[in-house]
Design a protein around this motif. Structure first.
Motif, short mmCIF file in Angstrom:
data_model
loop_
_atom_site.label_atom_id
_atom_site.label_comp_id
_atom_site.label_asym_id
_atom_site.label_seq_id
_atom_site.Cartn_x
_atom_site.Cartn_y
_atom_site.Cartn_z
N SER A 72 -37.35 21.62 -16.43
CA SER A 72 -36.49 21.63 -15.39
C SER A 72 -35.13 21.54 -15.54
CB SER A 72 -37.33 20.41 -14.40
OG SER A 72 -36.71 20.51 -12.90
N SER A 73 -34.47 20.59 -14.69
CA SER A 73 -32.96 20.49 -14.57
C SER A 73 -32.70 19.09 -13.99
CB SER A 73 -32.31 21.58 -14.01
OG SER A 73 -31.08 21.44 -13.83
N THR A 74 -31.79 18.47 -14.41
CA THR A 74 -31.18 17.61 -13.56
C THR A 74 -30.52 18.16 -11.84
OG1 THR A 74 -28.90 17.72 -14.60
CG2 THR A 74 -30.46 16.05 -15.36
N MET A 75 -30.38 19.10 -11.89
CA MET A 75 -29.98 19.77 -10.27
C MET A 75 -31.15 19.76 -9.46
SD MET A 75 -27.61 22.98 -11.34
CE MET A 75 -26.54 22.70 -9.73
N ALA A 76 -32.31 19.70 -10.06
CA ALA A 76 -33.40 19.20 -9.18
C ALA A 76 -33.50 18.04 -8.69
CB ALA A 76 -34.68 19.48 -9.82
N LYS A 77 -32.94 17.14 -9.30
CA LYS A 77 -32.72 15.52 -8.71
C LYS A 77 -31.44 15.17 -8.32
CE LYS A 77 -35.92 13.27 -9.65
NZ LYS A 77 -36.22 12.42 -10.91
N GLN A 78 -30.50 15.92 -8.50
CA GLN A 78 -29.17 15.66 -7.76
C GLN A 78 -28.46 16.90 -7.01
OE1 GLN A 78 -26.67 13.03 -10.25
NE2 GLN A 78 -24.71 14.53 -9.93
N PRO A 79 -29.10 17.20 -5.74
CA PRO A 79 -28.71 18.30 -5.05
C PRO A 79 -27.03 18.24 -4.80
CG PRO A 79 -30.59 17.30 -4.08
CD PRO A 79 -29.85 16.31 -5.16
N GLY A 80 -26.70 19.57 -4.62
CA GLY A 80 -25.16 19.45 -4.26
C GLY A 80 -25.08 20.97 -3.62
N PRO A 81 -23.66 21.22 -3.43
CA PRO A 81 -23.35 22.49 -2.90
C PRO A 81 -23.29 23.75 -3.57
CG PRO A 81 -21.53 21.12 -2.95
CD PRO A 81 -22.52 20.43 -3.27
N ILE A 82 -23.63 23.30 -5.09
CA ILE A 82 -23.60 24.35 -6.02
C ILE A 82 -24.92 24.59 -6.48
CG2 ILE A 82 -22.87 24.96 -8.52
CD1 ILE A 82 -20.45 23.31 -7.87
N ASN A 83 -25.40 26.00 -6.78
CA ASN A 83 -26.62 26.49 -7.28
C ASN A 83 -27.77 25.97 -6.35
OD1 ASN A 83 -24.99 27.61 -9.20
ND2 ASN A 83 -25.68 26.16 -10.78
N VAL A 84 -27.88 26.14 -5.23
CA VAL A 84 -28.71 25.44 -4.15
C VAL A 84 -30.07 26.06 -4.39
CG1 VAL A 84 -29.50 25.20 -1.69
CG2 VAL A 84 -27.03 24.97 -2.50
N ASP A 85 -30.12 27.18 -4.64
CA ASP A 85 -31.46 28.12 -4.93
C ASP A 85 -31.93 27.78 -6.09
OD1 ASP A 85 -29.20 29.32 -5.99
OD2 ASP A 85 -30.26 31.35 -5.77
N TYR A 86 -31.33 27.63 -7.24
CA TYR A 86 -31.66 27.15 -8.48
C TYR A 86 -32.40 25.68 -8.42
CZ TYR A 86 -31.57 25.52 -13.49
OH TYR A 86 -31.83 25.20 -14.55
N GLY A 87 -31.49 24.71 -7.85
CA GLY A 87 -32.08 23.38 -7.89
C GLY A 87 -33.36 23.42 -7.12
N ALA A 88 -33.64 23.82 -5.92
CA ALA A 88 -34.94 24.11 -5.21
C ALA A 88 -36.00 24.61 -6.05
CB ALA A 88 -34.61 24.76 -3.82
N ALA A 89 -35.72 25.47 -6.95
CA ALA A 89 -36.78 26.32 -7.62
C ALA A 89 -37.26 25.27 -8.68
CB ALA A 89 -36.39 27.58 -8.31
N LYS A 90 -36.41 24.46 -9.58
CA LYS A 90 -36.71 23.56 -10.44
C LYS A 90 -37.29 22.31 -9.93
CE LYS A 90 -35.12 25.50 -14.24
NZ LYS A 90 -36.15 25.88 -15.20
N MET A 91 -36.91 21.92 -8.47
CA MET A 91 -37.71 20.93 -8.07
C MET A 91 -39.25 21.34 -7.52
SD MET A 91 -38.20 17.78 -7.07
CE MET A 91 -36.60 17.07 -7.18
#
Length: 264
Positions: free
Chosen positions: A139-158
């Motif tokens: 997965s990715s830490t972007m799944a656990k630390q949402p922000g205004p960058i790569n929103v779709d990527y973070g959602a998919a990894k979560m």
């Protein structure tokens, strides 16, 4: 430490570079039979590793990959769903919720959620035949630390993280462990290639690529180690979770992020 991986059959997706390449090499060094999946083969893969050329955006690819593992080695014991990140032709980072359209969202979920789901679906029956196995999703830490960058990527990894936890609950009684490794910013091609994340960030903050990698990104992300993660450090966590030495670990998330995530 003997990881008890000798003779086990492992499929690793996204194995041509970065984390996936490090995982394939490490599994091979530990004596596993490795099926490395990527669109093209790299000369950096050990000779004894079997390479399968596949585009995981193709819904039929997982069945072909698993069939090749059976042909070469008789089954599947380990699946590492490492392939992910920007879908082919997409450059990240991508700022703002309104930037990706429906097609961008669909491609992001196709590559980062549906592709690993299909790989799991293809591998589980063979693991059950052999009495169990291990699945590690990346997965990715972007799944656990949402922000205004790569929103779709973070959602998919979560979504991938959630799916893994559900799978672990269903299949642990049948001998299949499912765990997740969530890397932070890792020194891979995604960051270092021409036009990659380092250059994109640099253009946003008025810095050069090398300074972004060594100073700007670690500072912005508040990395306690002061540097990006090395691919081998992520690979080591993945291989340990794939090993029978982690026999009581399932449904877990291992974070390898240089201290980026601060939550308790």
């Amino acid at each position: 430490m003997d990881l008890q991986l000798s003779g086990r059959v492992a499929i690793v997706t996204g194995a041509s570079k970065g984390i996936g390449l490090a995982v394939a090499r490490t599994l091979a060094e530990e004596g596993a039979h490795v099926v490395a999946v990527s669109r093209t083969r790299t000369d950096e893969l050990p000779d004894k590793v079997v390479h399968v050329s596949a585009d995981l955006m193709d819904p039929q690819a997982p069945e072909r990959i698993v069939e090749r593992a059976v042909e070469e080695f008789g089954g599947v014991d380990i699946l590492v769903n490492n392939a992910g990140g920007p879908p082919p032709g997409v450059v990240l980072p991508r700022a703002g919720f309104l930037t990706p359209d429906d097609a961008d969202w669909a491609a992001m979920f196709e590559f980062n959620l549906f592709s690993p789901v299909r790989m799991i679906r293809a591998a589980i029956p063979l693991m059950l035949e052999r009495g169990g196995g291990a699945i590690v999703n990346v997965s990715s830490t972007m799944a656990k630390q949402p922000g205004p960058i790569n929103v779709d990527y973070g959602a998919a990894k979560m979504a991938l993280l959630a799916a893994g936890k559900s799978l672990s609950e269903e299949y642990a009684p049948q001998g299949i462990r499912v765990n997740t490794v969530s890397p932070g910013a890792t020194l891979t091609d995604w960051w270092t290639k021409p036009g990659g994340a380092a250059e994109v960030f640099g253009s946003l903050v008025g810095s050069d690529r090398d300074s972004v990698i060594t100073e700007v990104a670690p500072t912005m992300m508040k990395l306690a180690t002061g540097r990006l993660v090395h691919p081998q450090e992520v690979a080591d966590a993945i291989v340990l979770l794939a090993s029978p030495r982690s026999g009581s670990t399932t449904g877990a998330e291992y974070v390898v992020d240089g201290g980026q995530l601060k939550e308790i």
